[in-house]
Design a protein around this motif. Structure first.
Motif, PDB file in Angstrom:
ATOM      1  N   ASP A   8     -16.957  -5.578 -14.783  1.00  0.00           N
ATOM      2  CA  ASP A   8     -17.714  -6.822 -14.962  1.00  0.00           C
ATOM      3  C   ASP A   8     -16.781  -8.033 -15.048  1.00  0.00           C
ATOM      4  OD1 ASP A   8     -20.073  -5.359 -14.978  1.00  0.00           O
ATOM      5  OD2 ASP A   8     -20.349  -5.477 -17.155  1.00  0.00           O
ATOM      6  N   ALA A   9     -15.676  -7.903 -15.769  1.00  0.00           N
ATOM      7  CA  ALA A   9     -14.738  -9.022 -15.920  1.00  0.00           C
ATOM      8  C   ALA A   9     -14.130  -9.419 -14.568  1.00  0.00           C
ATOM      9  CB  ALA A   9     -13.642  -8.673 -16.925  1.00  0.00           C
ATOM     10  N   TYR A  10     -13.760  -8.447 -13.761  1.00  0.00           N
ATOM     11  CA  TYR A  10     -13.212  -8.775 -12.436  1.00  0.00           C
ATOM     12  C   TYR A  10     -14.270  -9.422 -11.555  1.00  0.00           C
ATOM     13  CZ  TYR A  10      -8.641  -6.699 -13.142  1.00  0.00           C
ATOM     14  OH  TYR A  10      -7.364  -6.442 -13.588  1.00  0.00           O
ATOM     15  N   ALA A  11     -15.484  -8.872 -11.564  1.00  0.00           N
ATOM     16  CA  ALA A  11     -16.559  -9.453 -10.751  1.00  0.00           C
ATOM     17  C   ALA A  11     -16.843 -10.900 -11.179  1.00  0.00           C
ATOM     18  CB  ALA A  11     -17.815  -8.592 -10.863  1.00  0.00           C
ATOM     19  N   GLU A  12     -16.873 -11.141 -12.480  1.00  0.00           N
ATOM     20  CA  GLU A  12     -17.110 -12.501 -12.991  1.00  0.00           C
ATOM     21  C   GLU A  12     -16.026 -13.472 -12.540  1.00  0.00           C
ATOM     22  OE1 GLU A  12     -17.412 -12.285 -17.248  1.00  0.00           O
ATOM     23  OE2 GLU A  12     -19.026 -10.795 -17.102  1.00  0.00           O
ATOM     24  N   HIS A  13     -14.840 -12.970 -12.307  1.00  0.00           N
ATOM     25  CA  HIS A  13     -13.736 -13.835 -11.881  1.00  0.00           C
ATOM     26  C   HIS A  13     -13.548 -13.841 -10.362  1.00  0.00           C
ATOM     27  CE1 HIS A  13     -12.955 -13.955 -16.159  1.00  0.00           C
ATOM     28  NE2 HIS A  13     -12.313 -15.073 -15.898  1.00  0.00           N
TER      29      HIS A  13
ATOM     30  N   PHE B  35      -3.946 -17.072 -13.128  1.00  0.00           N
ATOM     31  CA  PHE B  35      -3.048 -16.046 -12.587  1.00  0.00           C
ATOM     32  C   PHE B  35      -3.875 -15.093 -11.728  1.00  0.00           C
ATOM     33  CE2 PHE B  35      -0.957 -17.724 -16.276  1.00  0.00           C
ATOM     34  CZ  PHE B  35       0.395 -17.674 -15.989  1.00  0.00           C
ATOM     35  N   ARG B  36      -3.905 -15.359 -10.433  1.00  0.00           N
ATOM     36  CA  ARG B  36      -4.794 -14.631  -9.523  1.00  0.00           C
ATOM     37  C   ARG B  36      -4.086 -13.450  -8.858  1.00  0.00           C
ATOM     38  NH1 ARG B  36      -9.823 -15.259 -10.425  1.00  0.00           N
ATOM     39  NH2 ARG B  36     -10.295 -14.765  -8.263  1.00  0.00           N
TER      40      ARG B  36
ATOM     41  N   LEU C 285      -0.520  -9.551 -27.013  1.00  0.00           N
ATOM     42  CA  LEU C 285       0.689  -8.956 -26.433  1.00  0.00           C
ATOM     43  C   LEU C 285       0.446  -8.539 -24.981  1.00  0.00           C
ATOM     44  CD1 LEU C 285       1.928  -6.859 -29.490  1.00  0.00           C
ATOM     45  CD2 LEU C 285       2.939  -8.972 -28.594  1.00  0.00           C
ATOM     46  N   MET C 286      -0.744  -7.994 -24.699  1.00  0.00           N
ATOM     47  CA  MET C 286      -1.079  -7.646 -23.310  1.00  0.00           C
ATOM     48  C   MET C 286      -1.131  -8.891 -22.440  1.00  0.00           C
ATOM     49  SD  MET C 286      -3.765  -4.450 -23.311  1.00  0.00           S
ATOM     50  CE  MET C 286      -5.069  -5.259 -24.232  1.00  0.00           C
ATOM     51  N   LEU C 287      -1.688  -9.970 -22.982  1.00  0.00           N
ATOM     52  CA  LEU C 287      -1.756 -11.220 -22.234  1.00  0.00           C
ATOM     53  C   LEU C 287      -0.356 -11.691 -21.836  1.00  0.00           C
ATOM     54  CD1 LEU C 287      -3.463 -13.672 -21.234  1.00  0.00           C
ATOM     55  CD2 LEU C 287      -3.075 -14.672 -23.499  1.00  0.00           C
TER      56      LEU C 287
ATOM     57  N   ARG D 278      -3.560  -2.404 -13.839  1.00  0.00           N
ATOM     58  CA  ARG D 278      -4.386  -3.352 -14.593  1.00  0.00           C
ATOM     59  C   ARG D 278      -3.883  -4.781 -14.386  1.00  0.00           C
ATOM     60  NH1 ARG D 278      -8.023  -0.877 -17.503  1.00  0.00           N
ATOM     61  NH2 ARG D 278      -7.693   1.197 -18.349  1.00  0.00           N
ATOM     62  N   GLY D 279      -4.704  -5.739 -14.828  1.00  0.00           N
ATOM     63  CA  GLY D 279      -4.369  -7.145 -14.704  1.00  0.00           C
ATOM     64  C   GLY D 279      -5.020  -7.938 -15.823  1.00  0.00           C
ATOM     65  N   LEU D 280      -4.952  -9.243 -15.731  1.00  0.00           N
ATOM     66  CA  LEU D 280      -5.453 -10.107 -16.805  1.00  0.00           C
ATOM     67  C   LEU D 280      -6.941  -9.931 -17.116  1.00  0.00           C
ATOM     68  CD1 LEU D 280      -3.188 -13.016 -15.810  1.00  0.00           C
ATOM     69  CD2 LEU D 280      -3.341 -12.137 -18.144  1.00  0.00           C
ATOM     70  N   PRO D 281      -7.835  -9.782 -16.126  1.00  0.00           N
ATOM     71  CA  PRO D 281      -9.243  -9.572 -16.479  1.00  0.00           C
ATOM     72  C   PRO D 281      -9.490  -8.298 -17.300  1.00  0.00           C
ATOM     73  CG  PRO D 281      -9.106 -10.395 -14.253  1.00  0.00           C
ATOM     74  CD  PRO D 281      -7.690 -10.064 -14.690  1.00  0.00           C
TER      75      PRO D 281
END
Length: 178
Positions: free
Chosen positions: A148-153, A110-111, A63-65, A83-86
């Motif tokens: 970590d998720a944002y950095a990875e992306h 989705f950047r 649902l968040m996605l 917040r965002g997708l990562p």
């Protein structure tokens, strides 16, 4: 012709002042996108729905996605995101759940603006409520996981200072104008 949207994310763990900051930016006339998690919790609780994080974490993530992809598409001009997708990747990881390939694909497709603002844990302001039930320790782990998720992306994380909301807003606006 209109300029493409600029999507600016404020992320971090629960209770670090993100929503308060976004509310201040909205009150000053800036476009803001509401946090998916809180909106979904409100809607699902009102309906007696199954998509609550304490009932079905995978459904909650899906649902968040959907919410975040729609919010991303609806953005015009400069829009600040709570917040965002990562963040969904961080949420799934902190919950010990697998991150489906389509969630990674959405985070790649989705950047947002390259610079993401990170609200660090702030014990002095942390509170639980009907929608935020996590203990402070889990909020800190969530902050690490989403960072970590944002950095990875490929995003650059800029830590927000622990300042009164007006000064935090000025910090963000000054950083965006650079």
């Amino acid at each position: 012709m209109c300029a493409p949207p600029t999507r600016i994310v404020v992320t971090g763990g629960p209770g670090a002042g993100k929503t308060t900051l976004l509310d201040a930016l909205a009150a000053a006339g800036h476009a803001c996108s509401a946090e998916a998690g809180r909106g979904i919790i409100r809607d699902q609780a009102a309906l007696g729905g199954p998509g609550l994080p304490w009932r079905d974490r995978e459904l909650f993530a899906e649902l968040m996605l959907c919410w975040e992809m729609r919010s991303h598409r609806m953005a015009t001009g400069i829009t600040f995101f709570d917040r965002g997708l990562p963040d969904i990747i961080g949420y799934l990881r902190v919950e010990g759940l697998a991150v489906p390939a389509h969630v990674h694909a959405a985070a790649r497709e989705f950047r947002y603006a390259a610079r993401v603002f990170l609200a660090p844990p702030w014990p002095a302001i942390y509170r639980t409520d009907d929608e935020r039930k996590q203990p402070a320790e889990l909020a800190e782990r969530t902050c690490e996981a989403v960072a970590d998720a944002y950095a990875e992306h490929g995003y650059e994380l800029v830590e927000l200072p622990r300042l009164p909301v007006a000064e935090r807003a000025r910090f963000v606006l000054d950083s965006v104008e650079q």
